[in-house]
Design a protein around this motif. Structure first.
Motif, PDB file in Angstrom:
ATOM      1  N   GLN A  97       1.034  -1.619  -0.247  1.00 32.98           N
ATOM      2  CA  GLN A  97      -0.154   0.050  -0.086  1.00 32.98           C
ATOM      3  C   GLN A  97       0.884   1.146  -0.017  1.00 32.98           C
ATOM      4  OE1 GLN A  97      -3.104  -0.236   0.050  1.00 32.98           O
ATOM      5  NE2 GLN A  97      -3.470  -2.501   0.587  1.00 32.98           N
ATOM      6  N   ILE A  98       1.347   1.765  -1.572  1.00 35.80           N
ATOM      7  CA  ILE A  98       2.607   2.206  -1.157  1.00 35.80           C
ATOM      8  C   ILE A  98       2.109   3.384  -2.620  1.00 35.80           C
ATOM      9  CG2 ILE A  98       4.307   1.599  -1.710  1.00 35.80           C
ATOM     10  CD1 ILE A  98       6.218   2.843  -0.042  1.00 35.80           C
ATOM     11  N   ASN A  99       2.946   4.310  -2.588  1.00 34.41           N
ATOM     12  CA  ASN A  99       1.933   5.060  -4.124  1.00 34.41           C
ATOM     13  C   ASN A  99       3.706   5.075  -4.758  1.00 34.41           C
ATOM     14  OD1 ASN A  99       0.787   7.107  -3.585  1.00 34.41           O
ATOM     15  ND2 ASN A  99       1.931   8.270  -1.960  1.00 34.41           N
ATOM     16  N   ASN A 100       4.977   4.829  -4.905  1.00 33.44           N
ATOM     17  CA  ASN A 100       5.585   3.914  -5.383  1.00 33.44           C
ATOM     18  C   ASN A 100       6.390   3.122  -6.011  1.00 33.44           C
ATOM     19  OD1 ASN A 100       5.529   6.788  -6.385  1.00 33.44           O
ATOM     20  ND2 ASN A 100       7.556   7.561  -5.301  1.00 33.44           N
ATOM     21  N   GLU A 149      13.178   6.081   5.006  1.00 33.12           N
ATOM     22  CA  GLU A 149      14.008   6.719   3.842  1.00 33.12           C
ATOM     23  C   GLU A 149      13.420   6.462   3.205  1.00 33.12           C
ATOM     24  OE1 GLU A 149      17.915   9.368   4.581  1.00 33.12           O
ATOM     25  OE2 GLU A 149      17.714   7.676   5.479  1.00 33.12           O
ATOM     26  N   VAL A 150      13.149   5.172   3.138  1.00 32.51           N
ATOM     27  CA  VAL A 150      12.857   4.103   1.999  1.00 32.51           C
ATOM     28  C   VAL A 150      11.015   4.778   1.682  1.00 32.51           C
ATOM     29  CG1 VAL A 150      12.037   2.077   1.194  1.00 32.51           C
ATOM     30  CG2 VAL A 150      14.756   2.485   2.502  1.00 32.51           C
ATOM     31  N   ILE A 151      10.315   4.082   2.544  1.00 33.10           N
ATOM     32  CA  ILE A 151       9.413   4.372   2.366  1.00 33.10           C
ATOM     33  C   ILE A 151       8.204   6.120   2.403  1.00 33.10           C
ATOM     34  CG2 ILE A 151       6.963   4.054   4.096  1.00 33.10           C
ATOM     35  CD1 ILE A 151       8.518   1.802   5.258  1.00 33.10           C
ATOM     36  N   PHE A 152       8.907   6.887   2.741  1.00 29.52           N
ATOM     37  CA  PHE A 152       8.040   8.020   2.376  1.00 29.52           C
ATOM     38  C   PHE A 152       8.393   9.031   1.433  1.00 29.52           C
ATOM     39  CE2 PHE A 152       6.435   6.286   6.928  1.00 29.52           C
ATOM     40  CZ  PHE A 152       5.205   6.790   6.320  1.00 29.52           C
ATOM     41  N   GLU A 153      10.208   8.513   1.601  1.00 30.21           N
ATOM     42  CA  GLU A 153      10.787   9.975   0.589  1.00 30.21           C
ATOM     43  C   GLU A 153      11.077   9.320  -0.792  1.00 30.21           C
ATOM     44  OE1 GLU A 153      14.619  11.698   1.933  1.00 30.21           O
ATOM     45  OE2 GLU A 153      13.630  11.708   3.742  1.00 30.21           O
ATOM     46  N   ILE A 154      11.445   7.703  -1.563  1.00 31.11           N
ATOM     47  CA  ILE A 154      11.479   6.843  -1.837  1.00 31.11           C
ATOM     48  C   ILE A 154      10.280   6.439  -2.731  1.00 31.11           C
ATOM     49  CG2 ILE A 154      12.231   5.378  -3.219  1.00 31.11           C
ATOM     50  CD1 ILE A 154      15.018   4.979  -1.467  1.00 31.11           C
ATOM     51  N   PHE A 196      10.221   1.567  14.840  1.00 30.69           N
ATOM     52  CA  PHE A 196      11.499   1.098  13.688  1.00 30.69           C
ATOM     53  C   PHE A 196      11.593   2.182  12.459  1.00 30.69           C
ATOM     54  CE2 PHE A 196      10.236  -2.895  15.970  1.00 30.69           C
ATOM     55  CZ  PHE A 196      11.236  -2.375  16.963  1.00 30.69           C
ATOM     56  N   LEU A 197      10.859   2.562  12.533  1.00 31.70           N
ATOM     57  CA  LEU A 197      11.504   3.618  11.404  1.00 31.70           C
ATOM     58  C   LEU A 197      12.678   4.873  10.745  1.00 31.70           C
ATOM     59  CD1 LEU A 197       7.830   4.675  10.016  1.00 31.70           C
ATOM     60  CD2 LEU A 197       8.880   3.485   8.796  1.00 31.70           C
ATOM     61  N   ASP A 198      13.108   4.900  11.834  1.00 28.94           N
ATOM     62  CA  ASP A 198      14.312   5.576  12.407  1.00 28.94           C
ATOM     63  C   ASP A 198      15.509   4.226  12.379  1.00 28.94           C
ATOM     64  OD1 ASP A 198      13.095   8.114  11.126  1.00 28.94           O
ATOM     65  OD2 ASP A 198      11.685   8.160  12.770  1.00 28.94           O
ATOM     66  N   THR A 199      15.372   3.283  12.437  1.00 31.40           N
ATOM     67  CA  THR A 199      16.334   2.087  12.178  1.00 31.40           C
ATOM     68  C   THR A 199      17.214   2.139  10.942  1.00 31.40           C
ATOM     69  OG1 THR A 199      15.532   1.639  13.584  1.00 31.40           O
ATOM     70  CG2 THR A 199      17.168  -0.051  13.107  1.00 31.40           C
ATOM     71  N   PRO A 200      18.774   2.191  10.764  1.00 30.96           N
ATOM     72  CA  PRO A 200      19.001   2.070   9.674  1.00 30.96           C
ATOM     73  C   PRO A 200      19.091   0.607   9.195  1.00 30.96           C
ATOM     74  CG  PRO A 200      20.517   2.948  11.837  1.00 30.96           C
ATOM     75  CD  PRO A 200      19.627   2.592  12.676  1.00 30.96           C
ATOM     76  N   ILE A 201      18.756   0.322   7.965  1.00 32.32           N
ATOM     77  CA  ILE A 201      18.158  -0.887   7.550  1.00 32.32           C
ATOM     78  C   ILE A 201      19.813  -1.851   7.154  1.00 32.32           C
ATOM     79  CG2 ILE A 201      17.694  -2.320   5.578  1.00 32.32           C
ATOM     80  CD1 ILE A 201      15.429  -0.021   5.171  1.00 32.32           C
TER      81      ILE A 201
END
Lengths: 489, 159
Positions: free
Chosen positions: A251-254, A268-273, A300-305
């Motif tokens: 369920q994501i735009n791109n 960054e992955v989910i909201f920017e890219i 966990f959104l700000d955890t580095p992958i």
């Protein structure tokens, strides 16, 4: 564009930029230069050292250091060794390997030749899914061209090194992504895993020392030689170097494939890219690692992958599937979906996986149907742990992860299912009720005509009502109503 | 239950030819099965028996391999095989509702073929077209971004 700003393409460097059926276009972009240099220097140990120092880890999901794997295989003397490429991409929602094979097959061929030289193998095998006909066709063309140009065959580029490739076809068995199972499948048998040790580096294909790497891992190899291990290891985090390709979906735009440096955050992955959640809905969870991985929450959104952070968070890197879910996803149902997959794909050899997962699935069914109890949640947790501890191979040992991570992060949602018999996401059919608000309903009869089971009754121009005993909860009326008179409770 | 048939002579010849191409080597069983299925459309019990004797392995071994891998099928597919992707990306975008609609309209379950032999229905694990989720294939044609409402029109195309 924001979509591209945070990306860095190493494994996908040529995808979309070259004609994959034309070897010259690969050569122009430094293709086969790494192989030429490695053969010229004629020092397998030094080449392995380069891969080791680069910090490259297996991109198939396990994250085992590639250089170390090559070193182990190189140290086992044998008259015949095999370099194997695992292209049995079976994770639902992952298609990075397919893209590389279809878009840049020569990078894999070059890397396999380099690897073959390093470990002392003269034969390479690519185990590829039969479900990928285009990738197979492109590989066949690329292999023929590489032979014609002398990058495969005997005395490659004037050296004493012989190496050739063959394709082997998978037949739709997820467990064949496990390397021992993959080897058995290549030998024409059922793809059942065996206990390690012996590792494939000791006793692999036809009982000869073999080395198995994933497609994406191979695609990184030529670049490491061309640009140097120092360059490669400068990208990423302390223990996870380079980039990772993810298949962003849900369920994501791109949606689509992205390649990002290790250490980037999920946010960054989910909201920017990814451009955020579709339809302006709320982010709920992101699933990484496929059926072996887990669901991560907002916390966990700000955890580095990287490999280690994802494992610490209760999920894993996996091969790179990344499924984003919004508020309408029901977590016990998502766990059930993955378990269903594992049950179907379990090879049946060991009891914990064959029977244990089936039991987990039945308990989840009970919960989703609104018949679960608090005791079921305890059993779910305990049984998951037992399967994790006792299953034979990676598939079984990780299969309870979707349950454990959703129980951990969405405990309240499980409790709501068993104690209040409510599905907070409004997804579980058995707990749903469609009702018509008499004040909003104008009696247009649209819903009654849409109902496939005739559960809606009412006079024209008068409020209608739904017979709950007949209702199959298909939602057809809800979609047809133009007056917001039907709600789900 | 595997379908019992009497194999045509040209099928028998072709299977023998395929086995020979792979040097009647038991290690090539999966490749032999792939090509046989490609030729006949499925793997009837008789074909498995023949392959076993040609490759000098037991019928049980051949059956074990055939039943292990989901790509191999022992029942004939419909003229238009419908495959609904149930990969994660398709699932979260509503593939289950699309599948239900196919089941309802064709009146068959997953793994079955319609009585007239026209359509068969299978659920697949990800065909790697997640950007088009939910996605189905009919033969080699791909339909993407589907909603249950689209199903009826698609079936009409083939009637």
């Amino acid at each position: 564009m924001d979509v591209n700003k945070k990306q860095l393409r190493i494994a996908l460097r040529n995808c979309g930029f070259i004609d994959p059926e034309n070897i010259d276009q690969y050569i122009v972009r430094d293709g086969y230069m790494a192989l030429a240099n490695v053969l010229m220097q004629n020092n397998p140990q030094a080449a392995i050292e380069v891969v080791k120092k680069s910090g490259l880890r297996g991109r198939g999901g396990g994250g085992f250091p590639t250089g170390l794997k090559w070193e182990l295989a190189s140290k086992n003397p044998s008259d015949q060794k095999y370099m194997i490429c695992n292209a049995d991409e079976g994770d639902p929602g992952a298609f990075m390997d397919r893209s590389i094979l279809e878009g840049d097959p020569h990078s894999v061929i070059e890397a396999m030749a380099i690897g073959g030289f390093c470990i002392g193998a003269t034969k390479g095998l690519i185990y590829i899914r039969a479900e990928y006909p285009l990738a197979i066709k492109r590989l066949e063309i690329a292999i023929a061209q590489a032979r014609e140009y002398g990058f495969l065959g005997q005395k490659i580029l004037g050296s004493d090194f012989d190496f050739d490739l063959e394709l082997r076809y998978g037949a739709g068995a997820f467990v064949c992504g496990e390397e021992t199972a993959l080897i058995h499948s290549m030998e024409g048998m059922r793809g059942e895993p065996t206990f390690k040790p012996p590792f494939p580096a000791q006793e692999g294909y036809l009982k000869k020392p073999s080395n198995v790497n994933n497609v994406e891992t191979f695609a990184n190899i030529p670049v490491i030689f061309n640009k140097g291990w120092e360059w490669f290891s400068s990208i990423g985090t302390e223990k996870s170097k380079g980039t990772k390709v993810f298949a962003l979906a849900g369920q994501i735009n791109n949606v689509g494939l992205i390649e990002v440096p290790m250490g980037i955050t999920l946010r960054e992955v989910i909201f920017e890219i990814g451009g955020g959640i579709k339809g302006g809905k709320q982010f709920k969870a992101v699933q990484t690692g496929g059926p072996s991985g887990g669901c991560l929450t907002e916390a966990f959104l700000d955890t580095p992958i990287d490999y280690d952070n994802l494992i610490a968070a209760g999920s894993m890197m996996g091969s790179g599937g990344m499924i984003v879910m919004d508020e309408t996803s029901c977590m016990p149902a998502v766990a059930r979906f993955y378990l269903d997959f594992t049950v179907e794909e379990s090879c049946g050899k060991c009891t914990p996986c064959r029977i244990g997962n089936k039991r987990l699935c039945e308990i989840l069914d009970k919960i989703i149907e609104g018949k679960g109890t608090m005791d079921d949640l305890t059993i779910l947790k305990n049984l998951s742990q037992v399967i994790k501890d006792t299953a034979l191979c990676g598939l079984g040992q990780t299969s309870p992860n979707p349950i454990l991570s959703t129980i951990d992060h969405f405990w309240d949602e499980y409790v709501a299912h068993v104690t209040n018999k409510k599905c907070p996401a409004g997804q579980c059919k058995s707990m749903k009720q469609y009702i018509i608000d008499a004040e909003q309903c104008i009696g247009c009869t649209a819903c009654a005509r849409a109902c496939p089971v005739g559960a809606i009754k009412g006079e024209k121009k008068n409020p209608h009502s739904i017979n709950q005993d007949l209702c199959i909860k298909c939602g057809a009326c809800y979609e047809k109503c133009k007056f917001n008179a039907i709600s789900i409770i | 239950m595997p379908v019992k048939i009497k194999m045509k002579q040209d099928h028998i010849d072709k299977i023998k030819e395929i086995c020979k191409k792979f040097n009647n080597d038991g290690g090539e069983l999966i490749n032999v099965l792939h090509q046989t299925q490609h030729f006949i459309g499925y793997l009837p019990a008789e074909a498995q028996e023949l392959i076993a004797s040609e490759l000098n392995v037991s019928v049980a071994h051949v059956y074990g391999v055939v039943s292990f891998y989901s790509f191999f099928t022992m029942t004939p597919k419909g003229e238009y095989p419908i495959s609904v992707c149930m990969g994660t990306a398709c699932y979260v975008r509503g593939a289950e509702r699309v599948l239900d609609e196919f089941k309802r309209l064709l009146n068959i379950n997953v793994g079955e073929t319609t009585a007239d032999g026209k359509f068969s229905l299978t659920a697949l694990r990800c065909i790697g077209a997640c950007g088009l989720a939910p996605v189905i294939t009919i033969g080699e044609k791909v339909y993407g971004r589907l909603a249950p409402d689209d199903v009826k029109g698609i079936i009409e195309e083939y009637k």
